[in-house]
Design a protein around this motif. Sequence first.
Motif, PDB file in Angstrom:
ATOM      1  N   ILE A 173       0.859  -1.159   0.121  1.00  0.00           N
ATOM      2  CA  ILE A 173       0.013  -0.121  -0.085  1.00  0.00           C
ATOM      3  C   ILE A 173       0.818   1.218   0.010  1.00  0.00           C
ATOM      4  O   ILE A 173       0.417   2.294  -0.635  1.00  0.00           O
ATOM      5  CB  ILE A 173      -0.940   0.197   1.212  1.00  0.00           C
ATOM      6  N   ASN A 174       2.024   1.163   0.647  1.00  0.00           N
ATOM      7  CA  ASN A 174       2.895   2.463   1.004  1.00  0.00           C
ATOM      8  C   ASN A 174       3.447   2.698  -0.793  1.00  0.00           C
ATOM      9  O   ASN A 174       3.917   3.771  -1.041  1.00  0.00           O
ATOM     10  CB  ASN A 174       3.809   2.323   1.597  1.00  0.00           C
ATOM     11  N   ARG A 175       3.523   1.803  -1.535  1.00  0.00           N
ATOM     12  CA  ARG A 175       4.027   1.765  -2.841  1.00  0.00           C
ATOM     13  C   ARG A 175       2.827   2.127  -3.816  1.00  0.00           C
ATOM     14  O   ARG A 175       3.140   3.033  -4.545  1.00  0.00           O
ATOM     15  CB  ARG A 175       4.838   0.577  -3.481  1.00  0.00           C
ATOM     16  N   PHE A 176       1.683   1.772  -3.739  1.00  0.00           N
ATOM     17  CA  PHE A 176       0.527   2.126  -4.527  1.00  0.00           C
ATOM     18  C   PHE A 176       0.196   3.550  -4.337  1.00  0.00           C
ATOM     19  O   PHE A 176      -0.198   4.264  -5.114  1.00  0.00           O
ATOM     20  CB  PHE A 176      -0.675   1.280  -4.287  1.00  0.00           C
ATOM     21  N   ILE A 177       0.250   3.971  -2.817  1.00  0.00           N
ATOM     22  CA  ILE A 177      -0.243   5.375  -2.868  1.00  0.00           C
ATOM     23  C   ILE A 177       0.778   6.408  -3.379  1.00  0.00           C
ATOM     24  O   ILE A 177       0.410   7.404  -3.387  1.00  0.00           O
ATOM     25  CB  ILE A 177      -0.494   5.587  -1.224  1.00  0.00           C
ATOM     26  N   ARG A 178       2.052   5.857  -3.552  1.00  0.00           N
ATOM     27  CA  ARG A 178       3.099   6.764  -4.204  1.00  0.00           C
ATOM     28  C   ARG A 178       2.746   7.072  -5.497  1.00  0.00           C
ATOM     29  O   ARG A 178       3.259   7.991  -6.157  1.00  0.00           O
ATOM     30  CB  ARG A 178       4.362   6.013  -4.048  1.00  0.00           C
ATOM     31  N   LEU A 179       2.011   6.158  -6.144  1.00  0.00           N
ATOM     32  CA  LEU A 179       1.428   6.387  -7.772  1.00  0.00           C
ATOM     33  C   LEU A 179       1.120   7.568  -8.161  1.00  0.00           C
ATOM     34  O   LEU A 179       1.192   8.437  -8.761  1.00  0.00           O
ATOM     35  CB  LEU A 179       0.836   5.108  -8.197  1.00  0.00           C
ATOM     36  N   PRO A 180      -0.181   7.891  -7.286  1.00  0.00           N
ATOM     37  CA  PRO A 180      -0.835   9.336  -7.574  1.00  0.00           C
ATOM     38  C   PRO A 180      -0.181  10.406  -6.764  1.00  0.00           C
ATOM     39  O   PRO A 180      -0.446  11.349  -7.246  1.00  0.00           O
ATOM     40  CB  PRO A 180      -2.365   8.766  -7.024  1.00  0.00           C
ATOM     41  N   MET A 181       0.480  10.143  -5.505  1.00  0.00           N
ATOM     42  CA  MET A 181       1.057  11.115  -4.754  1.00  0.00           C
ATOM     43  C   MET A 181       2.369  11.690  -5.403  1.00  0.00           C
ATOM     44  O   MET A 181       2.690  12.904  -5.094  1.00  0.00           O
ATOM     45  CB  MET A 181       0.948  10.512  -3.361  1.00  0.00           C
ATOM     46  N   THR A 182       3.225  10.794  -5.919  1.00  0.00           N
ATOM     47  CA  THR A 182       4.240  11.549  -6.547  1.00  0.00           C
ATOM     48  C   THR A 182       4.242  12.621  -7.436  1.00  0.00           C
ATOM     49  O   THR A 182       5.011  13.497  -7.196  1.00  0.00           O
ATOM     50  CB  THR A 182       5.297  10.339  -7.188  1.00  0.00           C
ATOM     51  N   PRO A 183       3.282  12.534  -8.430  1.00  0.00           N
ATOM     52  CA  PRO A 183       3.109  13.728  -9.267  1.00  0.00           C
ATOM     53  C   PRO A 183       2.916  14.853  -8.700  1.00  0.00           C
ATOM     54  O   PRO A 183       3.025  16.065  -8.707  1.00  0.00           O
ATOM     55  CB  PRO A 183       1.819  13.384 -10.288  1.00  0.00           C
ATOM     56  N   LEU A 184       1.894  14.912  -7.628  1.00  0.00           N
ATOM     57  CA  LEU A 184       1.329  16.184  -6.642  1.00  0.00           C
ATOM     58  C   LEU A 184       2.442  16.390  -5.975  1.00  0.00           C
ATOM     59  O   LEU A 184       2.713  17.639  -5.707  1.00  0.00           O
ATOM     60  CB  LEU A 184       0.122  15.300  -5.701  1.00  0.00           C
ATOM     61  N   ILE A 185       3.371  15.746  -5.404  1.00  0.00           N
ATOM     62  CA  ILE A 185       4.567  15.794  -4.538  1.00  0.00           C
ATOM     63  C   ILE A 185       5.511  16.471  -5.521  1.00  0.00           C
ATOM     64  O   ILE A 185       6.151  17.625  -5.021  1.00  0.00           O
ATOM     65  CB  ILE A 185       5.229  14.768  -3.846  1.00  0.00           C
ATOM     66  N   GLY A 186       5.751  16.123  -6.875  1.00  0.00           N
ATOM     67  CA  GLY A 186       6.644  16.757  -7.898  1.00  0.00           C
ATOM     68  C   GLY A 186       5.991  18.079  -7.851  1.00  0.00           C
ATOM     69  O   GLY A 186       6.760  19.218  -7.926  1.00  0.00           O
ATOM     70  N   LEU A 187       4.834  18.459  -8.118  1.00  0.00           N
ATOM     71  CA  LEU A 187       4.182  19.793  -8.301  1.00  0.00           C
ATOM     72  C   LEU A 187       4.578  20.657  -7.161  1.00  0.00           C
ATOM     73  O   LEU A 187       4.863  21.875  -7.180  1.00  0.00           O
ATOM     74  CB  LEU A 187       2.692  19.777  -8.570  1.00  0.00           C
ATOM     75  N   LEU A 188       4.667  20.135  -5.981  1.00  0.00           N
ATOM     76  CA  LEU A 188       4.933  20.806  -4.548  1.00  0.00           C
ATOM     77  C   LEU A 188       6.246  21.347  -4.508  1.00  0.00           C
ATOM     78  O   LEU A 188       6.481  22.254  -4.183  1.00  0.00           O
ATOM     79  CB  LEU A 188       4.543  20.076  -3.235  1.00  0.00           C
ATOM     80  N   TYR A 189       7.194  20.368  -5.051  1.00  0.00           N
ATOM     81  CA  TYR A 189       8.613  20.702  -5.063  1.00  0.00           C
ATOM     82  C   TYR A 189       8.772  21.785  -5.977  1.00  0.00           C
ATOM     83  O   TYR A 189       9.956  22.428  -5.839  1.00  0.00           O
ATOM     84  CB  TYR A 189       9.401  19.455  -5.300  1.00  0.00           C
ATOM     85  N   LYS A 190       8.135  21.991  -6.783  1.00  0.00           N
ATOM     86  CA  LYS A 190       8.152  23.138  -7.865  1.00  0.00           C
ATOM     87  C   LYS A 190       7.868  24.403  -6.945  1.00  0.00           C
ATOM     88  O   LYS A 190       8.344  25.548  -7.583  1.00  0.00           O
ATOM     89  CB  LYS A 190       7.366  23.259  -9.291  1.00  0.00           C
ATOM     90  N   ARG A 191       7.006  24.300  -5.993  1.00  0.00           N
ATOM     91  CA  ARG A 191       6.500  25.551  -5.441  1.00  0.00           C
ATOM     92  C   ARG A 191       7.229  25.694  -4.031  1.00  0.00           C
ATOM     93  O   ARG A 191       6.973  26.872  -3.072  1.00  0.00           O
ATOM     94  CB  ARG A 191       5.085  25.514  -5.104  1.00  0.00           C
ATOM     95  N   MET A 192       7.911  24.750  -3.563  1.00  0.00           N
ATOM     96  CA  MET A 192       8.394  24.795  -2.010  1.00  0.00           C
ATOM     97  C   MET A 192       9.905  24.440  -2.199  1.00  0.00           C
ATOM     98  O   MET A 192      10.532  23.938  -3.104  1.00  0.00           O
ATOM     99  CB  MET A 192       7.942  24.026  -1.404  1.00  0.00           C
TER     100      MET A 192
END
Length: 304
Positions: free
Chosen positions: A25-44
């Motif tokens: 589950i910790n790996r499956f949750i990373r599939l949708p979350m990683t793109p969102l986290i990538g966007l956050l790293y563009k702003r933080m």
Amino acid sequence: MGHLFVYWREVGLSALWEVGVLLSINRFIRLPMTPLIGLLYKRMSLRKGLILAILLAAATTIGYSLFKGFIIWLVLGCLWGIAWSFLRMGGYLTVIRYSDDSNRGHLMGLYNGISRLGSLIGMLVGGLLAPLVGMQIVSIAFGVFMLLGLPYVVVYISGAKANEPDVSLLWKERLDNQESIWSKPVIKIVATGLVPWQLPIYLWCAVILLILAASTAVSTLMDALASDVAHLSSVVAVMTAYSVATDMGSALGPMLVYLAIGLPNGITYIYIGSAIIFLLVALWHRPNAKQEMTALPSERELMK
């Protein structure tokens, strides 16, 4: 989480399939979350992202000591996956920021080596202490230990954002040289295929160490190639796509293994199947593979 397959009853689980789900589950949750986290790293800033990762990882690890049961551990697994995405993406971006063409591969290997060393120490220390003092104390101790990384991040990691302009991706030019990509999986093919057979313990341990060494070499090589591409293009976009692709394999692995392990000779099929997969990867990346696929029939005859 790595000790679940030994202590799964003690933490409130009722079946091995629950172990497989929790490890996935910790790996499956990373599939949708990683793109969102990538966007956050563009702003933080990298600093803020890594601080958030450490705090979330520490809280999740301590949470494993406070709660029991499949549902609550499922939630904790999701939170841990989010923390890991922040940490890994931040690690990639940090290596790319502080490296150049002359040392990027070396620094990526150093980053992977430190990460793998931490995993090794965690498994060894956790495995030794869990039966002596209990999983609760071990989880709390590991969670508190994670917080020691906060001062280092505050002092040494830049407060600048990881944003950069997007330019054309150069995957083909960077990945055309496939000699090194092809040679590393070949080692894993042989070593992985030997695991399920009856071998002397010293030989079996040597095979396991060989698999770990080959795995580290392959992951470091792929990380370095991806970071080279990212350095010439959109750092966050490339590393996000790369992370999602690797997370897909990481997510499917534990789930499929724990589904198949209950079958007759399941463990043998798992390792033989893994060796076949590595063989296909090696064949796909063999030297001149792309030229052979795109060449005309007459040209293919000349290549043989």
